[in-house]
Design a protein around this motif. Structure first.
Motif, PDB file in Angstrom:
ATOM      1  N   GLY A 556      -4.711   9.658  29.629  1.00 49.57           N
ATOM      2  CA  GLY A 556      -3.842   9.847  28.483  1.00 49.57           C
ATOM      3  C   GLY A 556      -4.014   8.881  27.341  1.00 49.57           C
ATOM      4  N   VAL A 557      -4.702   7.748  27.523  1.00 42.98           N
ATOM      5  CA  VAL A 557      -4.895   6.816  26.417  1.00 42.98           C
ATOM      6  C   VAL A 557      -6.382   6.722  26.118  1.00 42.98           C
ATOM      7  CG1 VAL A 557      -4.573   4.467  25.590  1.00 42.98           C
ATOM      8  CG2 VAL A 557      -2.860   5.489  27.068  1.00 42.98           C
ATOM      9  N   ASP A 558      -6.755   7.046  24.905  1.00 42.82           N
ATOM     10  CA  ASP A 558      -8.152   6.998  24.498  1.00 42.82           C
ATOM     11  C   ASP A 558      -8.248   6.025  23.324  1.00 42.82           C
ATOM     12  OD1 ASP A 558     -10.762   7.388  23.941  1.00 42.82           O
ATOM     13  OD2 ASP A 558     -10.625   9.527  23.508  1.00 42.82           O
ATOM     14  N   VAL A 559      -8.681   4.791  23.608  1.00 40.57           N
ATOM     15  CA  VAL A 559      -8.745   3.739  22.587  1.00 40.57           C
ATOM     16  C   VAL A 559     -10.178   3.213  22.535  1.00 40.57           C
ATOM     17  CG1 VAL A 559      -7.779   1.549  21.776  1.00 40.57           C
ATOM     18  CG2 VAL A 559      -6.354   3.122  23.114  1.00 40.57           C
ATOM     19  N   PRO A 560     -11.010   3.736  21.629  1.00 41.76           N
ATOM     20  CA  PRO A 560     -12.415   3.319  21.580  1.00 41.76           C
ATOM     21  C   PRO A 560     -12.609   1.815  21.392  1.00 41.76           C
ATOM     22  CG  PRO A 560     -12.073   5.309  20.281  1.00 41.76           C
ATOM     23  CD  PRO A 560     -10.709   4.828  20.686  1.00 41.76           C
ATOM     24  N   ASN A 561     -11.646   1.126  20.751  1.00 47.43           N
ATOM     25  CA  ASN A 561     -11.793  -0.301  20.496  1.00 47.43           C
ATOM     26  C   ASN A 561     -11.471  -1.168  21.712  1.00 47.43           C
ATOM     27  OD1 ASN A 561     -12.379  -2.424  18.557  1.00 47.43           O
ATOM     28  ND2 ASN A 561     -10.214  -2.967  18.721  1.00 47.43           N
ATOM     29  N   ALA A 562     -10.867  -0.559  22.755  1.00 49.05           N
ATOM     30  CA  ALA A 562     -10.568  -1.313  23.981  1.00 49.05           C
ATOM     31  C   ALA A 562     -11.856  -1.456  24.786  1.00 49.05           C
ATOM     32  CB  ALA A 562      -9.500  -0.601  24.792  1.00 49.05           C
ATOM     33  N   SER A 563     -12.297  -2.719  24.963  1.00 51.20           N
ATOM     34  CA  SER A 563     -13.603  -2.922  25.593  1.00 51.20           C
ATOM     35  C   SER A 563     -13.527  -3.616  26.945  1.00 51.20           C
ATOM     36  CB  SER A 563     -14.509  -3.748  24.666  1.00 51.20           C
ATOM     37  OG  SER A 563     -13.980  -5.063  24.528  1.00 51.20           O
ATOM     38  N   VAL A 564     -12.326  -4.090  27.351  1.00 45.55           N
ATOM     39  CA  VAL A 564     -12.208  -4.787  28.631  1.00 45.55           C
ATOM     40  C   VAL A 564     -11.043  -4.207  29.432  1.00 45.55           C
ATOM     41  CG1 VAL A 564     -11.958  -6.993  29.815  1.00 45.55           C
ATOM     42  CG2 VAL A 564     -13.077  -6.913  27.577  1.00 45.55           C
ATOM     43  N   MET A 565     -11.317  -3.910  30.677  1.00 42.33           N
ATOM     44  CA  MET A 565     -10.297  -3.452  31.620  1.00 42.33           C
ATOM     45  C   MET A 565     -10.223  -4.481  32.745  1.00 42.33           C
ATOM     46  SD  MET A 565      -8.212  -1.176  33.049  1.00 42.33           S
ATOM     47  CE  MET A 565      -8.434   0.302  32.050  1.00 42.33           C
ATOM     48  N   ALA A 589     -18.584   2.150  20.650  1.00 39.79           N
ATOM     49  CA  ALA A 589     -19.990   1.742  20.545  1.00 39.79           C
ATOM     50  C   ALA A 589     -20.248   0.392  21.204  1.00 39.79           C
ATOM     51  CB  ALA A 589     -20.389   1.688  19.071  1.00 39.79           C
ATOM     52  N   ALA A 590     -19.207  -0.455  21.338  1.00 37.91           N
ATOM     53  CA  ALA A 590     -19.398  -1.813  21.864  1.00 37.91           C
ATOM     54  C   ALA A 590     -19.611  -1.796  23.375  1.00 37.91           C
ATOM     55  CB  ALA A 590     -18.176  -2.672  21.529  1.00 37.91           C
ATOM     56  N   GLN A 591     -20.308  -2.834  23.871  1.00 37.82           N
ATOM     57  CA  GLN A 591     -20.438  -3.008  25.317  1.00 37.82           C
ATOM     58  C   GLN A 591     -19.056  -3.258  25.908  1.00 37.82           C
ATOM     59  OE1 GLN A 591     -23.226  -2.981  27.615  1.00 37.82           O
ATOM     60  NE2 GLN A 591     -21.386  -2.850  28.879  1.00 37.82           N
ATOM     61  N   SER A 592     -18.743  -2.564  27.002  1.00 38.52           N
ATOM     62  CA  SER A 592     -17.431  -2.697  27.640  1.00 38.52           C
ATOM     63  C   SER A 592     -17.573  -3.281  29.037  1.00 38.52           C
ATOM     64  CB  SER A 592     -16.728  -1.342  27.698  1.00 38.52           C
ATOM     65  OG  SER A 592     -16.357  -0.925  26.400  1.00 38.52           O
ATOM     66  N   TYR A 593     -16.442  -3.824  29.536  1.00 35.16           N
ATOM     67  CA  TYR A 593     -16.443  -4.548  30.805  1.00 35.16           C
ATOM     68  C   TYR A 593     -15.224  -4.154  31.638  1.00 35.16           C
ATOM     69  CZ  TYR A 593     -19.587  -7.432  27.997  1.00 35.16           C
ATOM     70  OH  TYR A 593     -20.604  -7.859  27.185  1.00 35.16           O
ATOM     71  N   CYS A 594     -15.410  -4.168  32.951  1.00 36.96           N
ATOM     72  CA  CYS A 594     -14.303  -3.955  33.886  1.00 36.96           C
ATOM     73  C   CYS A 594     -14.312  -5.123  34.870  1.00 36.96           C
ATOM     74  CB  CYS A 594     -14.460  -2.624  34.628  1.00 36.96           C
ATOM     75  SG  CYS A 594     -13.143  -2.297  35.819  1.00 36.96           S
ATOM     76  N   ILE A 595     -13.196  -5.844  34.939  1.00 32.23           N
ATOM     77  CA  ILE A 595     -13.088  -7.010  35.827  1.00 32.23           C
ATOM     78  C   ILE A 595     -12.092  -6.693  36.926  1.00 32.23           C
ATOM     79  CG2 ILE A 595     -12.529  -9.460  35.980  1.00 32.23           C
ATOM     80  CD1 ILE A 595     -13.200  -9.608  32.946  1.00 32.23           C
ATOM     81  N   LEU A 596     -12.556  -6.723  38.155  1.00 32.06           N
ATOM     82  CA  LEU A 596     -11.718  -6.408  39.308  1.00 32.06           C
ATOM     83  C   LEU A 596     -11.227  -7.704  39.924  1.00 32.06           C
ATOM     84  CD1 LEU A 596     -13.994  -3.636  40.913  1.00 32.06           C
ATOM     85  CD2 LEU A 596     -12.138  -3.334  39.260  1.00 32.06           C
ATOM     86  N   MET A 597      -9.973  -8.055  39.674  1.00 25.80           N
ATOM     87  CA  MET A 597      -9.384  -9.271  40.230  1.00 25.80           C
ATOM     88  C   MET A 597      -8.909  -8.986  41.650  1.00 25.80           C
ATOM     89  SD  MET A 597      -9.731 -11.415  37.731  1.00 25.80           S
ATOM     90  CE  MET A 597      -8.807 -12.791  38.421  1.00 25.80           C
ATOM     91  N   VAL A 598      -9.298  -9.850  42.579  1.00 22.61           N
ATOM     92  CA  VAL A 598      -8.960  -9.613  43.988  1.00 22.61           C
ATOM     93  C   VAL A 598      -8.323 -10.852  44.595  1.00 22.61           C
ATOM     94  CG1 VAL A 598     -10.803  -7.924  44.297  1.00 22.61           C
ATOM     95  CG2 VAL A 598     -11.254 -10.338  44.795  1.00 22.61           C
ATOM     96  N   SER A 599      -7.600 -10.628  45.681  1.00 26.33           N
ATOM     97  CA  SER A 599      -6.991 -11.719  46.431  1.00 26.33           C
ATOM     98  C   SER A 599      -8.072 -12.533  47.129  1.00 26.33           C
ATOM     99  CB  SER A 599      -6.017 -11.141  47.461  1.00 26.33           C
ATOM    100  OG  SER A 599      -5.689 -12.091  48.438  1.00 26.33           O
ATOM    101  N   GLU A 600      -7.805 -13.820  47.313  1.00 27.16           N
ATOM    102  CA  GLU A 600      -8.758 -14.661  48.047  1.00 27.16           C
ATOM    103  C   GLU A 600      -8.826 -14.255  49.516  1.00 27.16           C
ATOM    104  OE1 GLU A 600     -10.819 -16.631  46.686  1.00 27.16           O
ATOM    105  OE2 GLU A 600      -9.952 -16.626  44.678  1.00 27.16           O
TER     106      GLU A 600
END
Length: 701
Positions: A556-565, A589-600
C-alpha cells in the motif's frame, strides 16, 4: 461387537474399540480429534525410530535432536516445592554415562509406571542444563519381552493423553487392536492400472505398513501410497470442476482491441512493458476472446507491474462495452490501486470510482447510481464491492488482488454482479511455489510475470545483530544526508501485540532523539484510518524522513525516494513476509538497502534462514525455502487460507508426488471424467465421498 459389525468401520465410534471406553474416547476427541476408527487409522506416525540403532550416553552431542538409549532407571524422587516448580526426577545409567530424567506433567501416572532398576529403552530429545545431560518427558519402553529389531513408529500425544496412558506406546496398542478388528475390510480406492503405473501397494497393505513397518523402506512405500491417493483425488476434483465450469460459466466474449487500449498503449503508457508483461497480456487477451469465463491467476513479484497488466485488461473490457471491478483486501491497497488507475483513466476520459467501508452514504449513492447507468466504468474497492447494494449495468471483468486473503465464497459473490459470469483475474504479489499454486489455485490457469522493469537495482540486504546498532544508525544518517527516506518496521504478533506496539513506540522516541534534525513518524494498526493515511501521505511527500511502522506498510505504500528498510526482530518474520517488506524499497533510481536486525540469541538455523535474504532477491526462490521451513498454512500467514486439511500429504515436501498425481488426474479426466468405466468403479465410490467432504475447495460450480 454387533455395533461394529453393523456400522461401516470408518464410522464406528472410537469408544467401541477395546481398551478405549467413554472417558478415553472423550479425551482422544478433545485432544487430537479422533472420533472414529477412520480417524485413528489416519493418525499417522510423526517419525520412526530404528530400535537396532541405540546410542550410548557418552556419544550424545548438542547436535542430536532425538535419541534412543538403553539402560536402567534409579533414584526416583520428587523435587521442588508444591506448584509449578514441582517435578518428578530420576537417574538413567547405561554403564557408559549418566543422564537426568525430568517430568513436569502427569507426574502421578508416570511415577506409577517407573520401576527402580528396570532395564528400559528411552526415546526423546536431549538437552543440557549446567553441563548435565537431561531428557524431559522421555518415552519409556521396558526391554523385557521387547524385540529390539525392526522399526518403532512414534505418535504425537498431549500431556493430558500421556496421563491417561495414551502416549505414543498407548496409541500403538490401540492401533494393534484396531488392525485386528478391521482386517480385510479396508476398501481399495485406486484402479489396478494406476497402482501399477506408480508402483503403489494396495490400500489395506499400506495402512498396515505405515503403522507396523518391518523396515523404513516399507514405511516409505506406505506413506507414498497414502499421500498419492490424497493428492490424486484432490487434483481430480479441481480439474473436474474446472472442466465442468467451462460450459456452465458462460461469459461475454471480448473480440476486439479498441480505441481506449490502443491509445493508452501507443500514446499514454508511462513506461515500456517488459517481455513478461506482454506475454501475460497475450494469455489474457486469448482468454477474454472466448465465451467461457476466464479464470486466470497472475503471479508477479513486488514491483513487477501487475497493476499495469490489470488496467490494460480493464481497457479491453471497456472497449467491448463492459465495466470492470478490482477488489483488494485492505483500504490502503485499494486506495493505492485507485490512485494509480484513476490517473490513467482520467487521461483517457473514462471514470473510475473508489468504494470502501469509509465511503459516506451520499457518495455511496452516487457510485451506485453511476454503476447502474454505466457512467462509472471502473470500480476499485474492498469487500464493500460484494455488498448487495452494489449492482452494475454490465460487469464484464473482475480482478481480485491477493486472493488468498479473501474467504473462499467472496470471489463467487462478486461474480453474481454480472448478467453473465464476468471474466475473472486473480493477482498475487506473494510468489507462490508451484506445488502450493497447484493446490490453492488448481482450478485456475496461471501466468507469471517473472521479470522486473529495466533499470531496477537489486536491493542489497544485510543481517545485523543488535551490537551493530550504532553502525546502522551512522549508515542511516548518511542516507538521509543524500536526501533518502527510511522505513523502520517492527513485528506485530497477536500473542504479544501490546509489547510489540510498545517497542515500536519506544523506537519512535529513540529515533527522534538520535536524529533530532529529522522528522520521525509512527504508524500502526490501532490508528484511525484517516490518521494512518495522513502519516503515510506525509512520508510519501517527503515531510517525514523516518517512518516507524508495524507491518501495515507491507502493502500500500509506494515511495520511490525511500531507499532503506530496517526490519527489527527479523527472525520473527517469515522469509516471504520479509521479501514483501523489502519490496517497499528499490522502487526508485537510487541504490536501496534492507537491514535485518536480529537478536543476539538467534539460533544457527535462524541465521541460515535469513542468509537466504542476503543471497537472493528472487521471490520464487525465497518462497520455496519459506514453504519448506514454515509449511503452507504459516507461509500464507493464515490458517483460513483455503488450504485442504491433508492427513498425510505435505505440499511443502511432496512436490514431485503432487506433479505425478496431477498428471494422472488430468489423464483420467480426459478419458473418463465421470468415472463410469468398470475399472474405475472403486475410484468413483471413494471420489463421491471425498467430494462431499471437500466441496468447499472445489471452486464455485
Amino acid at each position: 461387537m454387533s455395533r461394529i459389525q453393523n456400522t461401516p468401520f470408518w464410522d464406528t465410534e472410537i469408544s467401541w474399540l477395546k481398551k478405549v471406553g467413554p472417558k478415553r474416547a472423550e479425551l482422544l476427541t478433545a485432544e487430537i480429534g479422533i472420533k472414529t476408527f477412520r480417524d485413528l487409522l489416519n493418525y499417522f506416525p510423526s517419525k520412526y525410530i530404528d530400535r537396532s540403532r541405540l546410542m550410548k550416553i557418552q556419544e550424545v552431542s548438542p547436535e542430536d535432536s532425538y535419541i534412543s538409549v538403553r539402560g536402567t532407571i534409579s533414584d526416583i524422587g520428587m523435587a521442588g516445592q508444591k506448584g509449578p516448580g514441582r517435578r518428578l526426577t530420576a537417574v538413567f545409567r547405561d554403564g557408559a554415562g549418566v543422564m537426568e530424567l525430568i517430568w513436569f506433567q502427569g507426574i502421578k501416572y508416570i511415577e506409577e509406571q517407573l520401576k527402580e532398576g528396570e532395564e528400559v529403552i528411552l526415546h526423546g530429545r536431549p538437552s543440557w542444563f549446567q553441563s548435565r545431560l537431561q531428557m524431559a518427558h522421555p518415552e519409556i519402553e521396558p526391554v523385557k519381552g521387547l524385540s529390539l529389531q525392526g522399526i518403532l513408529p512414534f505418535y504425537s500425544s498431549t500431556e493430558k493423553m500421556k496421563k491417561a496412558g495414551l502416549d505414543s506406546r498407548g496409541i500403538r496398542q490401540l492401533l494393534v487392536q484396531l488392525q485386528s478388528e478391521i482386517k480385510g475390510s479396508i476398501p481399495e480406492n485406486l484402479s489396478e492400472s494406476l497402482r501399477r503405473e506408480f508402483a503403489l501397494p494396495e490400500r489395506e497393505r499400506a495402512f498396515y505398513q505405515i503403522h507396523f513397518p518391518e523396515n523404513l523402506g516399507q514405511a516409505f512405500e506406505a506413506r507414498k501410497r497414502l499421500k498419492f491417493e490424497e493428492l490424486f483425488f484432490f487434483q481430480f476434483m479441481l480439474i473436474s470442476q474446472k472442466l465442468l465450469r467451462r460450459p456452465n460459466h458462460q461469459s461475454a466474449p471480448f473480440p476486439k482491441i479498441g480505441p481506449l487500449f490502443n491509445r493508452f498503449y501507443s500514446e499514454l503508457i508511462p513506461f515500456s512493458l517488459t517481455g513478461a508483461q506482454k506475454r501475460v497480456l497475450r494469455d489474457i487477451r486469448a482468454d477474454l476472446g472466448k465465451s467461457v469465463q476466464m479464470n486466470r491467476l497472475i503471479q508477479g513479484d513486488v514491483g513487477s507491474g501487475k497493476t499495469m497488466v490489470a488496467f490494460l485488461s480493464m481497457l479491453i473490457a471497456l472497449d467491448n462495452n463492459f465495466q470492470a471491478a478490482l477488489m483488494a483486501p485492505t483500504e490502503i491497497l485499494a486506495d493505492q490501486h485507485y490512485r494509480t488507475i484513476s490517473g490513467y483513466a482520467e487521461a483517457l476520459g473514462i471514470k473510475a470510482a473508489l468504494l470502501t467501508g469509509k465511503v459516506g452514504v451520499k457518495r455511496r449513492r452516487e457510485i451506485t447510481a453511476g454503476l447502474l447507468d454505466g457512467s462509472i466504468h471502473l470500480l476499485i474497492g474492498t469487500h464493500a464491492l460484494i455488498e448487495d447494494y452494489v449492482q452494475f449495468q454490465d460487469l464484464g471483468l473482475t480482478i481480485i488482488d491477493e486472493q488468498h486473503k479473501f474467504g473462499v465464497m467472496q470471489r463467487a459473490r462478486l461474480w453474481t454482479k454480472g448478467k453473465l459470469y464476468p471474466h475473472n483475474m486473480v493477482m498475487t504479489a506473494t510468489p507462490i511455489p508451484r506445488t502450493l499454486a497447484l493446490t490453492l489455485y488448481g482450478d485456475l490457469d496461471v501466468s507469471v510475470i517473472d521479470e522486473l522493469p529495466p533499470g531496477r537495482k537489486p536491493v542489497k540486504t544485510r543481517v545485523a545483530g543488535s551490537a551493530r546498532r550504532n553502525e546502522v544508525y551512522h549508515f542511516l544518517g548518511e542516507q538521509m544526508r543524500l536526501g533518502r527516506q527510511i522505513y523502520f518496521v517492527y513485528p506485530l504478533i497477536a500473542e504479544s501485540e501490546k509489547s510489540d506496539l510498545k517497542a515500536a513506540e519506544e523506537a519512535f522516541v529513540n529515533l527522534s532523539e538520535s536524529f533530532p534534525a529529522r522528522r520521525v513518524g509512527l504508524v500502526h494498526g490501532r490508528m484511525k484510518p484517516d490518521e494512518k493515511e495522513r502519516m503515510m501521505l506525509d512520508f510519501k511527500s517527503g515531510n517525514i524522513q523516518i517512518l516507524v511502522s508495524t507491518t501495515v506498510i507491507e502493502v500500500g505504500v509506494d515511495v520511490p525516494n525511500a531507499s532503506v528498510m530496517v526490519i527489527e526482530n527479523a527472525e520473527r518474520f517469515g522469509l516471504s513476509q520479509l521479501h514483501q517488506l523489502r519490496g517497499r524499497v528499490g522502487r526508485g533510481a537510487a541504490q536501496s538497502y534492507c537491514i535485518l536486525m536480529v537478536s543476539e540469541k538467534i539460533s544457527k538455523d535462524g541465521k541460515a534462514r535469513l542468509r537466504t535474504m542476503e543471497e537472493t532477491n528472487d521471490g520464487f526462490k525465497i518462497a520455496e525455502v519459506d514453504l519448506q521451513i514454515r509449511g503452507p498454512g504459516d507461509f500464507l500467514g493464515t490458517r483460513q487460507s483455503g488450504l485442504p486439511d491433508f492427513k498425510i500429504a505435505n505440499i511443502a515436501e511432496d512436490g514431485a508426488l503432487l506433479a505425478d498425481a496431477r498428471d494422472a488426474a488430468e489423464k483420467l479426466v480426459e478419458v473418463d471424467p465421470d468415472l463410469r468405466m468398470p475399472e474405475h468403479a472403486v475410484m468413483k465410490v471413494h471420489y463421491q465421498i471425498f467430494f462431499e467432504a471437500n466441496r468447499k475447495f472445489a471452486g464455485i460450480a
